[in-house]
Motif scaffolding. Structure first.
Motif, mmCIF file in Angstrom:
data_model
loop_
_atom_site.group_PDB
_atom_site.id
_atom_site.type_symbol
_atom_site.label_atom_id
_atom_site.label_comp_id
_atom_site.label_asym_id
_atom_site.label_seq_id
_atom_site.Cartn_x
_atom_site.Cartn_y
_atom_site.Cartn_z
ATOM 1 N N TYR A 63 0.609 -1.321 -0.056
ATOM 2 C CA TYR A 63 0.055 -0.100 0.055
ATOM 3 C C TYR A 63 0.755 1.345 0.049
ATOM 4 O O TYR A 63 0.215 2.060 -0.387
ATOM 5 N N GLY A 64 2.029 1.343 0.488
ATOM 6 C CA GLY A 64 2.934 2.339 0.524
ATOM 7 C C GLY A 64 2.598 3.429 1.347
ATOM 8 O O GLY A 64 2.220 3.190 2.264
ATOM 9 N N ASP A 65 2.454 4.795 0.687
ATOM 10 C CA ASP A 65 2.153 6.049 1.601
ATOM 11 C C ASP A 65 0.702 6.145 1.927
ATOM 12 O O ASP A 65 0.178 6.533 2.879
ATOM 13 N N LEU A 66 -0.050 4.945 1.512
ATOM 14 C CA LEU A 66 -1.566 4.724 1.998
ATOM 15 C C LEU A 66 -1.924 3.577 3.076
ATOM 16 O O LEU A 66 -2.851 3.415 3.263
ATOM 17 N N VAL A 67 -0.964 3.087 3.554
ATOM 18 C CA VAL A 67 -1.045 1.946 4.150
ATOM 19 C C VAL A 67 -1.744 2.214 5.643
ATOM 20 O O VAL A 67 -2.037 1.120 6.218
ATOM 21 N N ASP B 146 6.301 4.642 14.525
ATOM 22 C CA ASP B 146 6.498 5.403 13.074
ATOM 23 C C ASP B 146 5.051 6.275 12.762
ATOM 24 O O ASP B 146 4.964 6.421 11.559
ATOM 25 N N PHE B 147 4.329 6.447 13.789
ATOM 26 C CA PHE B 147 2.895 6.911 13.592
ATOM 27 C C PHE B 147 3.133 8.288 12.490
ATOM 28 O O PHE B 147 2.475 8.456 11.670
ATOM 29 N N ALA B 148 3.970 9.208 13.253
ATOM 30 C CA ALA B 148 4.332 10.570 12.624
ATOM 31 C C ALA B 148 4.550 10.293 11.106
ATOM 32 O O ALA B 148 3.725 11.066 10.362
ATOM 33 N N ALA B 149 5.438 9.502 10.732
ATOM 34 C CA ALA B 149 5.871 9.672 9.240
ATOM 35 C C ALA B 149 4.750 8.748 8.638
ATOM 36 O O ALA B 149 4.647 9.413 7.448
ATOM 37 N N LEU B 150 4.170 7.814 8.973
ATOM 38 C CA LEU B 150 2.971 7.135 8.363
ATOM 39 C C LEU B 150 1.935 8.085 8.096
ATOM 40 O O LEU B 150 1.447 8.251 6.822
ATOM 41 N N GLU B 151 1.462 8.818 9.069
ATOM 42 C CA GLU B 151 0.413 9.801 8.973
ATOM 43 C C GLU B 151 0.630 11.016 8.211
ATOM 44 O O GLU B 151 0.108 11.308 7.321
ATOM 45 N N ASN B 152 2.054 11.586 8.249
ATOM 46 C CA ASN B 152 2.508 12.364 7.206
ATOM 47 C C ASN B 152 2.422 12.075 6.003
ATOM 48 O O ASN B 152 1.932 12.848 4.836
ATOM 49 N N LYS B 153 2.913 10.841 5.549
ATOM 50 C CA LYS B 153 2.877 10.522 4.084
ATOM 51 C C LYS B 153 1.440 10.402 3.691
ATOM 52 O O LYS B 153 0.984 10.862 2.497
ATOM 53 N N LEU B 154 0.597 9.707 4.578
ATOM 54 C CA LEU B 154 -0.886 9.767 4.108
ATOM 55 C C LEU B 154 -1.527 11.203 3.863
ATOM 56 O O LEU B 154 -2.371 11.197 2.878
ATOM 57 N N LEU B 155 -1.271 12.129 4.714
ATOM 58 C CA LEU B 155 -1.810 13.399 4.384
ATOM 59 C C LEU B 155 -1.567 14.161 3.382
ATOM 60 O O LEU B 155 -2.078 14.881 2.552
ATOM 61 N N ASN B 156 -0.077 13.876 3.013
ATOM 62 C CA ASN B 156 0.375 14.410 1.795
ATOM 63 C C ASN B 156 -0.448 13.911 0.663
ATOM 64 O O ASN B 156 -0.605 14.489 -0.147
ATOM 65 N N GLU B 157 -0.622 12.452 0.586
ATOM 66 C CA GLU B 157 -1.359 12.051 -0.490
ATOM 67 C C GLU B 157 -3.009 12.277 -0.790
ATOM 68 O O GLU B 157 -3.408 12.844 -1.523
ATOM 69 N N ARG B 158 -3.414 12.707 0.626
ATOM 70 C CA ARG B 158 -4.818 13.219 0.509
ATOM 71 C C ARG B 158 -4.715 14.595 0.161
ATOM 72 O O ARG B 158 -5.755 15.128 -0.630
ATOM 73 N N LEU B 159 -3.808 15.474 0.315
ATOM 74 C CA LEU B 159 -3.781 16.722 -0.074
ATOM 75 C C LEU B 159 -3.485 16.775 -1.350
ATOM 76 O O LEU B 159 -4.233 17.708 -2.138
ATOM 77 N N LYS B 160 -2.676 15.975 -2.133
ATOM 78 C CA LYS B 160 -2.670 15.902 -3.479
ATOM 79 C C LYS B 160 -4.027 15.726 -4.124
ATOM 80 O O LYS B 160 -4.076 16.201 -5.206
ATOM 81 N N GLY B 161 -4.754 14.807 -3.695
ATOM 82 C CA GLY B 161 -6.078 14.595 -4.384
ATOM 83 C C GLY B 161 -6.912 15.717 -4.147
ATOM 84 O O GLY B 161 -7.583 16.110 -5.009
ATOM 85 N N LEU C 197 -6.657 12.771 13.620
ATOM 86 C CA LEU C 197 -6.872 12.957 15.122
ATOM 87 C C LEU C 197 -7.561 11.394 15.414
ATOM 88 O O LEU C 197 -7.212 10.656 16.466
ATOM 89 N N THR C 198 -8.606 10.932 14.742
ATOM 90 C CA THR C 198 -9.076 9.663 14.861
ATOM 91 C C THR C 198 -8.063 8.541 14.787
ATOM 92 O O THR C 198 -8.360 7.444 15.628
ATOM 93 N N ARG C 199 -7.411 8.700 13.866
ATOM 94 C CA ARG C 199 -6.456 7.537 13.573
ATOM 95 C C ARG C 199 -5.435 7.389 14.995
ATOM 96 O O ARG C 199 -5.090 6.280 14.983
ATOM 97 N N CYS C 200 -5.257 8.608 15.189
ATOM 98 C CA CYS C 200 -4.077 8.596 16.186
ATOM 99 C C CYS C 200 -4.520 7.734 17.446
ATOM 100 O O CYS C 200 -3.941 7.147 18.081
ATOM 101 N N MET C 201 -5.779 8.372 17.693
ATOM 102 C CA MET C 201 -6.369 7.722 19.071
ATOM 103 C C MET C 201 -6.776 6.012 18.738
ATOM 104 O O MET C 201 -6.809 5.185 19.767
ATOM 105 N N ALA C 202 -7.121 5.824 17.503
ATOM 106 C CA ALA C 202 -7.278 4.435 17.293
ATOM 107 C C ALA C 202 -6.164 3.329 17.293
ATOM 108 O O ALA C 202 -6.002 2.440 17.791
ATOM 109 N N PHE C 203 -4.923 3.914 16.827
ATOM 110 C CA PHE C 203 -3.706 3.255 16.471
ATOM 111 C C PHE C 203 -2.822 3.355 17.736
ATOM 112 O O PHE C 203 -2.033 2.387 18.042
#
Length: 495
Positions: free
Chosen positions: A99-103, A210-225, A256-262
């Motif tokens: 899944y890469g950056d969207l994992v 590694d939550f910070a790095a994983l979340e940052n990658k996901l947010l960057n992909e969402r921002l591109k969208g 925020l929801t992902r942070c509290m869940a994970f």
């Protein structure tokens, strides 16, 4: 032998499927088949299979082993850590690669499924712990003080000791120690052996850290969208900025929801870093796409004349368009700042609840409870790098009982814990310390860029008149009558 016979169907189920979202291919020997099922969906079924075995074997373990709860703990831990191939860690690693950056959402799905299994398994373990005999009860004479009763007691002790030694050979790390240190108070259950929870949650721990790095990658992909899907042809200027920021704020709330869940709040520092990075990237893109783009300036034909009072300043219709655009963008910047305050309130509320649980844990380390998970999962997070000094500082910031101070941000208001209007008045709560300092700094930088563009546009006619002054002869000539002695300066005619 008991463990091996009871987990055979579980192992066969795990090894019998190859998952596309783990980039697995069927075994050449035909032992595994390709499936379109996601790993997270399969884990739910796989864990249910383990629960079914535990439900049945909880009763039979009581008749076979003197310590049924540690025995069941060993059954789970050895099954997950050494009996199934590929291991859970290997499959999670393949999932990340696929899944890469969207994992991150897939990891959270798998983690929540695992937590649901852990909560259900913990209840079975508690029931099994009631069946473990009490050391105090085992030492009570069977029939008064008669010698024959002592003989029966000694014989029973020898049999019990022999059975314990056999069972201990089946117990992996942590189990025998937990068994020997179990304490019974009245009819309360023994302290649970939690070695199985470590085997269950350890594969996720590195990704939680590694939550910070994983979340940052996901947010960057969402921002591109968000940027790609914006209808730039029909929208321009401040309206485009306002519509995009709605989606960006939604992404931040999802984070925020992902942070509290994970991470249950332990990833709070990384969450704020990721949101700050999201807003900085978003406003940098907005500066390039809206503020500095000619396509965002309205057509001169639709710009109304500003009035005769500006006619002598040589403003063009394009200048009027830039002034209008920048003023609207400044207004939108203020709106973004207000929305950030609302987002910060949500962050503060979630982190304050987590802070309360941590504060209770300090008073009673055995009493840490977080809804929806188990103590073993929380203990792993407590011992991880996520439980850092930076996290403690953040929790102190959101704690209403901790005095707050602020430093050096022009967008923030100085904070004091309480203030009194006059003697005898009730204390008035201070303004909370902002959490998203990076996001606020990004808004400030964007507003300054708008102000700079506005100022340059307003001053352009004046600067045009002044641009030729330095080349005029009167600028460089000096008044010969004002020349004094050798020590006086030569003063230009035009000052």
């Amino acid at each position: 032998y008991w463990n091996g016979s009871k987990r055979k169907t579980i192992v066969d189920r795990w090894e019998g499927l190859a998952f596309k979202d783990c980039d697995e291919v069927p075994d050449a020997s035909g032992k595994s088949t390709q499936t379109d099922m996601r790993l997270a969906s399969f884990l739910s079924e796989f864990h249910n299979d383990i629960l079914s075995v535990l439900q049945v074997e909880r009763l039979s373990a009581m008749a076979i082993f003197p310590d049924p709860q540690p025995t069941l703990s060993t059954f789970i831990s050895t099954t997950l850590s050494s009996s199934i191939h590929p291991t859970p860690s290997q499959r999670l690693s393949s999932l990340v690669a696929h899944y890469g950056d969207l994992v991150l959402p897939e990891l959270i799905s798998s983690f929540k499924t695992t937590e649901e299994f852990a909560v259900a398994a913990e209840k079975i373990m508690e029931k099994a712990s009631y069946s473990t005999p009490s050391p105090a009860m085992a030492s009570v004479p069977l029939d008064g003080d008669r010698p024959e009763s002592l003989t029966v007691q000694r014989s029973h002790s020898r049999r019990k000791s022999h059975r314990q030694s056999m069972s201990r050979r089946l117990v992996t790390r942590g189990s025998s120690g937990a068994s020997s240190n179990m304490l019974l108070s009245g009819l309360a259950p023994f302290e649970l052996d939690r070695a199985w929870e470590e085997s269950l949650f350890e594969p996720f721990l590195d990704y939680q850290c590694d939550f910070a790095a994983l979340e940052n990658k996901l947010l960057n992909e969402r921002l591109k969208g968000i940027i790609k899907s914006s209808p730039t042809g029909s929208l321009a200027g401040a309206r485009l900025l306002r519509e995009r920021v709605v989606d960006v704020l939604s992404c931040a709330e999802d984070a925020l929801t992902r942070c509290m869940a994970f991470t249950h709040g332990f990833g709070g520092v990384g969450l704020i870093q990721a949101i700050d990075g999201l807003f900085k990237s978003f406003l940098d893109i907005s500066e390039n796409d809206i503020l500095n783009s000619r396509s965002s300036i309205p057509d001169a034909a639709v710009i109304q004349a500003a009035g005769d009072e500006f006619s002598d300043l040589d403003y063009s219709p394009g200048d009027y368009a830039v002034i209008q655009l920048t003023l609207h963008l400044l207004e939108a910047s203020r709106d973004i700042l207000d929305r950030l305050s609302v987002l910060e309130a949500k962050l503060r509320s979630a982190l304050a609840q987590f802070s309360g649980a941590v504060k209770l844990m300090r008073n009673d380390p055995s009493g840490l409870y977080i809804s929806g998970t188990t103590k073993g999962a929380v203990n792993l997070l407590l011992g991880s790098p996520l439980n850092s000094v930076d996290l403690q500082r953040l929790l102190d910031t959101v704690d209403p009982e901790t005095p707050q101070t602020q430093h050096g941000d022009p967008l923030q208001t100085p904070v004091t814990p309480y203030r009194r209007a006059s003697s005898g008045d009730l204390p008035v709560a201070s303004t909370p310390t902002p959490l998203l300092l990076g996001s606020r700094a990004a808004v400030s930088a964007f507003a300054k860029a708008c102000q700079t563009r506005l100022q340059k546009t307003i001053l352009a006619p004046l600067l045009k008149h002044l641009s030729g002054y330095a080349a005029q002869s009167v600028w460089t000539s000096s008044d010969s009558q004002r020349r004094g002695g050798a020590g006086e300066l030569s003063i230009p005619t035009f000052s």
